[in-house]
Enzyme design. Structure first.
Site, PDB file in Angstrom:
ATOM      1  N   ASP A  14      -1.137  22.867  38.912  1.00 51.79           N
ATOM      2  CA  ASP A  14      -0.524  23.820  37.968  1.00 51.79           C
ATOM      3  C   ASP A  14      -0.348  25.215  38.558  1.00 51.79           C
ATOM      4  O   ASP A  14      -0.437  26.221  37.855  1.00 51.79           O
ATOM      5  CB  ASP A  14      -1.372  23.934  36.673  1.00 51.79           C
ATOM      6  CG  ASP A  14      -1.611  22.581  36.047  1.00 51.79           C
ATOM      7  OD1 ASP A  14      -0.677  21.758  36.051  1.00 51.79           O
ATOM      8  OD2 ASP A  14      -2.727  22.336  35.558  1.00 51.79           O
ATOM      9  N   LYS A  17       4.244  25.213  41.390  1.00 48.80           N
ATOM     10  CA  LYS A  17       5.009  24.607  42.496  1.00 48.80           C
ATOM     11  C   LYS A  17       6.440  24.285  42.077  1.00 48.80           C
ATOM     12  O   LYS A  17       7.361  24.375  42.878  1.00 48.80           O
ATOM     13  CB  LYS A  17       4.338  23.309  42.975  1.00 48.80           C
ATOM     14  CG  LYS A  17       2.952  23.500  43.549  1.00 48.80           C
ATOM     15  CD  LYS A  17       2.334  22.181  43.964  1.00 48.80           C
ATOM     16  CE  LYS A  17       1.971  21.262  42.820  1.00 48.80           C
ATOM     17  NZ  LYS A  17       0.915  21.718  41.926  1.00 48.80           N
ATOM     18  N   GLY A  41       3.257  17.763  36.149  1.00 45.56           N
ATOM     19  CA  GLY A  41       4.297  18.296  35.275  1.00 45.56           C
ATOM     20  C   GLY A  41       4.867  19.517  35.965  1.00 45.56           C
ATOM     21  O   GLY A  41       4.211  20.554  36.029  1.00 45.56           O
ATOM     22  N   HIS A  42       6.041  19.380  36.556  1.00 43.06           N
ATOM     23  CA  HIS A  42       6.612  20.492  37.312  1.00 43.06           C
ATOM     24  C   HIS A  42       7.640  21.216  36.449  1.00 43.06           C
ATOM     25  O   HIS A  42       8.672  20.667  36.094  1.00 43.06           O
ATOM     26  CB  HIS A  42       7.218  19.970  38.629  1.00 43.06           C
ATOM     27  CG  HIS A  42       6.157  19.500  39.587  1.00 43.06           C
ATOM     28  ND1 HIS A  42       6.424  18.910  40.793  1.00 43.06           N
ATOM     29  CD2 HIS A  42       4.807  19.557  39.497  1.00 43.06           C
ATOM     30  CE1 HIS A  42       5.277  18.623  41.400  1.00 43.06           C
ATOM     31  NE2 HIS A  42       4.297  18.996  40.627  1.00 43.06           N
ATOM     32  N   GLN A 220      -0.195  17.986  42.095  1.00 42.97           N
ATOM     33  CA  GLN A 220      -1.597  18.404  41.968  1.00 42.97           C
ATOM     34  C   GLN A 220      -1.913  19.505  42.998  1.00 42.97           C
ATOM     35  O   GLN A 220      -1.019  20.236  43.372  1.00 42.97           O
ATOM     36  CB  GLN A 220      -2.552  17.214  42.109  1.00 42.97           C
ATOM     37  CG  GLN A 220      -2.527  16.253  40.917  1.00 42.97           C
ATOM     38  CD  GLN A 220      -1.350  15.297  40.917  1.00 42.97           C
ATOM     39  OE1 GLN A 220      -1.088  14.631  41.888  1.00 42.97           O
ATOM     40  NE2 GLN A 220      -0.649  15.211  39.817  1.00 42.97           N
TER      41      GLN A 220
END
Ligand code: IMP
Length: 419
Positions: A14, A17, A41-42, A220
């Site tokens: 988080d 990225k 979750g990007h 991650q």
């Protein structure tokens, strides 16, 4: 000119990225997701509109010629279906590696049942079946995307060496239920995926031979890595640049860019030496919108942990850093930052295992904050002197150059040091 660049999380995930990969995607020919699965979750924000992608590279919303998912990515078929829909309305050709493991419905069931049975010692997983999927893959069982090519191949893979019956026994052990073999075969039929299957490793090699630019998108962060993170409170994949080399056969990375927030967050259980409980933690959570992009869970928040960041750079192969969310700290009268772990003057060279992190008390220094709105700053010189001082302090301590600073959620809210 061609070249390779990797974007790696330098904390517990988080880090922002998604935004960095989105920006860098503008100038590349191919973006490749190489680890993790839909536990990621990007988030990207384009013209104020937020979008979250979990599996396909965020490059699909840019005019990037190729977007690929490598053989080390745990593939959730439902998520791929949703994201292929987005990709089909955009620009990229999408290639999914035939060797990538498929997250089956019982992987999620086992993930959830194990967490429930673990009570207070639960890992706090995202519930996406990641651990059970990778454990099958490493044991050379379960199915890979290539098995979706025909029902016969699918059935053979599911029945091989007693695989399905054994998984049923595991689910029964926890008192749960799962699809029958026939139901799983029906569930797994995914005709929309077939045109996208292929050999991503060979495509990457071809692209590099043609001097194209390839960007590797990590998921991650190094502190959640299966070896270098604090086991068992970590994820089930390698999260550093070595994962690219091992899974894609790309051994020369021109740049490995680590991404770190200007503070720290963590979701799920596990030690967090700089965690702030109470007012400061709540403030960071509110101002930074620190709620999980995948699960919606409130993130644990705390000060920046430089021993952990230094460690992540070392074991993750990070050669440069981008600091995100500096704007979230605006208005804080003072900013604490961990510079050492007291019993270990050489924290930069020790392995930060779960045991080490659990026992440590982070030693913090306090730096002055700033009150000016920094979102419009586009050069380092435009930042208030105390904000510049904070960034320089991080760089000096970690010993890795900071090449960019993010000062807001939008693509354009960036300061690039090189320009
Ligand atoms: P899993 O990867 O779902 O098995 O979860 C294992 C641990 O990694 C849990 O603490 C999760 O909260 C954490 N985790 C997994 N993926 C992410 C991510 O993308 N961001 C932050 N934490 C994550």
């Amino acid at each position: 000119m061609g070249g390779t660049q990797a974007v790696i999380g330098a904390q517990w995930g988080d880090e922002g990225k998604g935004k960095i990969v989105d920006i860098l995607s503008e100038n590349v020919d191919m973006v490749v997701r190489f680890n993790g699965g839909a536990n990621a979750g990007h988030t990207i924000v384009v013209d104020g509109k937020k979008r979250v992608l979990h599996l396909l590279p965020v490059g699909i919303v840019r005019p990037v010629p190729w977007c690929a998912v490598g053989p080390y990515v745990a593939c959730d078929l439902d998520v791929i279906a949703d994201e292929l829909n987005i990709a089909n309305n955009c620009f990229s050709k999408v290639l999914l590696d035939e060797g990538a493991p498929v997250v089956l419905p019982h992987h999620k069931t086992i993930d959830a049942l194990r967490e429930k049975a673990s009570g207070a010692s639960a890992i706090g997983t995202t519930g996406r079946g990641i651990g059970p999927c990778y454990e099958d893959w490493v044991a050379r069982r379960g199915i890979v995307l290539g098995d979706l090519r025909s029902p016969e191949r699918l059935r053979k893979a599911l029945e091989a060496r007693g695989y399905y019956a054994e998984r049923e026994a595991v689910v029964r052990h926890y008192g749960g239920e799962m699809f029958s073999l026939e139901e799983t075969i029906t569930w797994a039929r995914s005709p929309y995926i077939l045109p996208h299957l292929g050999d991503t490793r060979s495509l990457i090699a071809d692209q590099l031979r043609l001097k194209k630019r390839v960007l590797f998108e990590g998921a991650q962060g190094v502190m959640l890595d299966i070896v270098h993170g604090g086991r068992p409170y970590c994820t089930s994949s390698f999260c550093g640049s070595g994962a690219i080399q091992a899974s894609l056969g790309v051994h020369k990375l021109d740049r490995v860019t680590g991404v770190s927030k200007a503070y720290t967050t963590r979701v799920g259980s596990g030690p967090f030496p700089t965690e702030c409980h109470g007012e400061t933690g709540d403030l960071l959570r509110e101002r930074g919108s620190e709620f999980g992009a995948t699960t919606g869970r409130p993130r644990r928040c705390g000060w920046l942990d430089l021993p952990a960041l230094k460690y992540a750079c070392r074991v993750g192969g990070i050669t440069e850093l981008i600091i995100t969310k500096l704007d979230v700290l605006t208005g804080l009268p003072r900013i604490d930052v961990a510079t050492d772990y007291p019993y270990s003057p050489s924290a930069g060279s020790m392995s930060l295992t779960n045991e080490v992190l659990s026992e440590t008390v982070a030693l913090c220094e306090t730096l002055p904050g700033w009150t000016e709105d920094i979102r419009a700053c586009r050069t380092f010189d435009q930042l208030p002197p105390t904000a510049r001082g904070y960034i320089t302090f991080i760089q000096d301590h970690v010993g890795v150059p900071i090449v960019g600073v993010s000062v807001g959620p939008d693509r354009n809210d960036m300061i690039w040091m090189e320009k």
